[in-house]
Design a protein around this motif. Structure first.
Motif: not given
Length: 292
Positions: A224-230, A247-253, A255-258, A283-285
């Motif tokens: 639950g730490d999307p900032k560190s993840a990004l 790239w997909a994981n960056q997208g998830l990060a 997305e979690q950050l809004g 994720g793109a959808r």
């Protein structure tokens, strides 16, 4: 939301020591010319530490010349087998590793190298048997434990994988591969804080490698730490911008950050590398309809 884990293998950045061995073939040939018919004393070679340039045809020819002058040298066959393996010539590689083992049945690295070829061919049972033989022949050979652990992890036996990685680390506490793969095993067991610690150690040992940053980012997402993840995933992409998983994981990060617009851009980048990657497709959808 699915988090992508990285693949089963990790190749750390080449150290200065490995850079100094750019042409193993040339070194072996020089040793053979100096030694004549004497047994060569060149250190044994495992495939994870061979410079890819060694697979060049000219170097393979040089290694063949070494073998002609030293037909009873098991290590010469092992090194040429590693070169064949890097070149994708698996039949020739296997033949050389088997020649090495006929000359020296206790040659742990040759068993491990043959196991790697078997694994690349999808023959996991046979590969596992060879890693067992490598460990029996040389209980102090850490790469064999890491490789066997990777098979156990691939089969979903994370507990056995952890045991092998722990043994490898006890033998070589500076083995970045062992820490990285132990982190992946801890991820599989949802022990993400422990995984973060392992990836952090791997990064400290091999800071130029992309995979540990991406994998640590995955665990930060799970914690639950999307900032560190990004931050970590972006650092991974600086080292390897062709990783569709990153790239997909960056997208998830994002997305979690809004930030759905940046998330869509990252998912789209993943799809330019692998158009069928389902995590990026989904994720793109999800994020396309909310772009500004």
């Amino acid at each position: 939301m699915t988090i992508e884990r990285t693949g089963p293998d990790f190749m750390p950045a080449r150290s200065d020591c490995v850079r100094s061995r750019r042409s193993i073939a040339a070194a072996l040939l020089a040793a053979a010319l100096l030694a004549g018919c004497q047994t060569m004393t060149t250190p044994a070679v495992d495939m994870t530490n061979v410079d890819p340039a060694t697979a060049a045809p000219a170097n393979i020819e040089s290694l063949t010349a070494v073998i002609r002058q030293n037909p009873n040298d098991a290590n010469a066959y092992n090194v040429r087998g590693a070169a064949y393996g890097l070149a994708g010539m698996y039949k020739e590689a296997t033949a050389d590793f088997e020649a090495a083992l006929r000359l020296d049945p206790s040659f742990g690295q040759a068993y491990a190298n043959r196991a790697l070829i078997l694994r690349r061919q999808g023959k996991l049972r046979d590969a596992l048997a060879d890693y067992n033989r490598a460990i029996q022949a040389d209980p102090g050979y850490a790469p064999a434990y890491v490789a066997r652990g990777n098979i156990y992890r691939q089969e979903g036996r994370a507990d056995l994988a952890l045991a092998d990685y722990n043994t490898a680390i006890s033998i070589n506490p500076t083995d970045a591969q062992a820490f990285y793969n132990r982190g992946l095993a801890n991820q599989a067991l949802n022990q993400h804080q422990t995984a973060v610690e392992d990836f952090t150690t791997a990064i400290g040992i091999s800071p130029g490698a992309a995979e540990p940053y991406n994998s640590r980012g995955v665990s930060y997402l799970a914690l639950g730490d999307p900032k560190s993840a990004l931050d970590d995933i972006t650092e991974s992409l600086r080292r390897d911008n062709r990783s569709f998983q990153a790239w997909a994981n960056q997208g998830l990060a994002y997305e979690q950050l809004g930030d759905r617009q940046k998330a869509f851009t990252a998912f789209s980048r993943a799809l330019t590398v692998n158009a069928n990657y389902q995590i990026a497709v989904d994720g793109a959808r999800r994020t396309s309809a909310t772009r500004a």
